[in-house]
Design a protein around this motif. Structure first.
Motif, PDB file in Angstrom:
ATOM      1  N   GLY A 128     -53.902 -10.151 -45.605  1.00 22.53           N
ATOM      2  CA  GLY A 128     -53.925  -8.877 -46.384  1.00 22.53           C
ATOM      3  C   GLY A 128     -52.747  -7.748 -46.325  1.00 22.53           C
ATOM      4  O   GLY A 128     -52.406  -7.580 -46.252  1.00 22.53           O
ATOM      5  N   PRO A 265     -48.810  -4.496 -45.420  1.00 25.36           N
ATOM      6  CA  PRO A 265     -49.183  -5.187 -46.704  1.00 25.36           C
ATOM      7  C   PRO A 265     -48.259  -5.414 -47.194  1.00 25.36           C
ATOM      8  O   PRO A 265     -48.351  -7.072 -47.198  1.00 25.36           O
ATOM      9  N   PRO A 319     -51.191 -13.157 -40.185  1.00 23.91           N
ATOM     10  CA  PRO A 319     -51.502 -12.040 -39.986  1.00 23.91           C
ATOM     11  C   PRO A 319     -50.963 -11.352 -38.045  1.00 23.91           C
ATOM     12  O   PRO A 319     -51.131 -10.776 -37.546  1.00 23.91           O
ATOM     13  N   SER A 324     -51.381  -6.098 -37.856  1.00 33.91           N
ATOM     14  CA  SER A 324     -51.098  -4.285 -37.801  1.00 33.91           C
ATOM     15  C   SER A 324     -50.642  -3.734 -37.408  1.00 33.91           C
ATOM     16  O   SER A 324     -51.375  -3.693 -35.664  1.00 33.91           O
TER      17      SER A 324
END
Length: 328
Positions: A128, A265, A319, A324
Motif C-alpha cells: 500500500g 502511502p 501496513p 491507514s
C-alpha cells in the motif's frame, strides 16, 4: 483470444511475484551448486539482464512525471534523508562489529549504502505504499548514490580506498546500467507518444518486469554460489547484520516519514526505500574489485537473499506499523 494466454500468464506472475522471485533464487542456488563451472559464463549475463530490467523500470517513469515529482518536495526530501543521512549513521553504528576482513566489510558497505531502485517499487506497492512516487524518485536516488558512494566509502576506509576501488568500473556501471537504459526508455516513451506502434512496443516491454526480475535473481545467485567455497563462515557472519538493518530501518523510516508529515502511502514508500538496498546494481562494482576482494560480491548477493525474505515480512508488517486512517 490469441494474446489472452500470455496476458493471463503475465497477470498470474505479477500476482504471485514474491513466490516467483523466491523460486528464481532457489533455482539459481541449485544451478550454482550443480554446475559451478557455469559461474563465469553466468556472471557475464548479469549486466545485460540487469540493464534490461532497469530499462523496463525507467520505462514506467514518464519523463513528464519526473518534472511533477520534483515538486513533491516533502517526499523527495524524506527519501533523501532516510537513505543518505539515516542509513549511513546506522551502517556506521554497525561497522565496528562487522567481521574484520576488509573485503567482507567493503561488500557490506557497497550494498547497504545504496538504496534500491527496482523491486522496492513492487514490494512497496504490495504493502500500500506509493509506487508512483518511488518510481518518479528512482533517477534522483540513482544519481545521488553514485555521487555519494565514493564519499561514503572514503569516510569508512580512508585513503587506502584508492588501492582497492578504481573509478573506471563505477563510471562504466553508471553508463551501462543508468544512462543508457534511461535514454532508451525515454526514447521509447517519445515514440509511444507519437505512434501506435510505439505504444504497442512500450506496453509489451512493461509486461516483462517480473520475468526480468526473476531472471536477474536467478543469474546473480547461480553465478555467485560457486564462489562461496571456504568463505561460508565469513558470509554467514554478515546475515545477522542484514537482518538487524531491516528491523532498525523499519522504525527509522517511520520516524523520518512522520517528521515530514507524509500521507500513509508516502510513509510506507519511505520505509521501503530506506530498508531495501541496491544489491543488483552495485554487484557489477563488487565484481570489478581485485581478486583478493572477490568475496565482496558474495557478501552483496547474500544481502539480496536476506532482503527478499525480509520483504515478504515487510509486506505484512509495514501496513501494521503504519496503518491507514480509520475510514480511509
Amino acid at each position: 483470444m490469441g494474446d489472452g494466454v500470455p496476458r493471463g500468464v503475465v497477470e498470474r506472475m505479477e500476482h504471485h511475484q514474491v513466490a516467483v522471485y523466491l523460486a528464481a533464487m532457489a533455482l539459481g542456488a541449485l544451478l550454482g551448486l550443480a554446475a559451478p563451472s557455469s559461474g563465469p559464463g553466468l556472471e557475464g549475463l548479469i549486466n545485460p539482464v540487469l540493464g534490461a530490467l532497469l530499462f523496463v523500470t525507467f520505462l514506467q517513469v514518464p519523463a513528464a512525471e519526473l518534472l511533477r515529482s520534483s515538486r513533491d518536495g516533502r517526499f523527495l526530501s524524506a527519501a533523501l534523508v532516510v537513505n543518505f543521512l539515516v542509513v549511513p549513521l546506522v551502517v556506521a553504528a554497525m561497522f565496528t562489529f562487522l567481521p574484520a576482513d576488509r573485503a567482507v566489510r567493503l561488500g557490506v558497505l557497497l550494498v547497504l549504502l545504496c538504496p534500491c531502485v527496482d523491486y522496492v517499487i513492487v514490494f512497496s506497492g504490495l504493502a500500500g505504499g506509493s509506487a508512483r512516487r518511488l518510481l518518479a524518485a528512482t533517477p534522483l536516488l540513482l544519481v545521488a548514490q553514485m555521487v555519494l558512494l565514493p564519499v561514503f566509502l572514503y569516510a569508512f576506509f580512508g585513503s587506502g580506498l584508492g588501492d582497492i576501488v578504481e573509478a573506471g568500473p563505477f563510471l562504466e556501471a553508471f553508463a551501462v546500467l543508468i544512462v543508457i537504459p534511461l535514454a532508451l526508455a525515454w526514447g521509447l516513451q517519445a515514440w509511444a507518444g507519437r505512434r501506435q506502434s510505439g505504444r504497442r512496443v512500450s506496453d509489451a516491454a512493461t509486461t516483462t518486469m517480473v520475468p526480468l526480475m526473476a531472471a536477474t535473481l536467478l543469474v546473480v545467485v547461480a553465478s555467485q554460489v560457486p564462489q562461496l567455497g571456504g568463505n561460508l563462515a565469513d558470509v554467514a557472519a554478515v546475515i545477522p547484520f542484514y537482518a538487524a538493518f531491516l528491523v532498525v530501518m523499519a522504525f527509522a523510516g517511520k520516524a523520518v516519514a512522520r517528521a515530514f508529515r507524509l500521507d500513509v502511502p508516502g510513509e510506507r514508500a519511505v520505509v521501503f526505500s530506506g530498508a531495501t538496498r541496491n544489491s543488483l546494481v552495485v554487484l557489477p562494482l563488487a565484481l570489478s574489485l581485485p581478486d583478493a576482494y572477490a568475496i565482496a560480491a558474495v557478501v552483496v548477493v547474500t544481502q539480496t537473499l536476506v532482503e527478499v525474505v525480509g520483504m515478504v515480512v515487510y509486506v505484512r508488517a509495514v501496513p501494521r506499523l503504519l496503518p491507514s486512517a480509520p475510514g480511509a
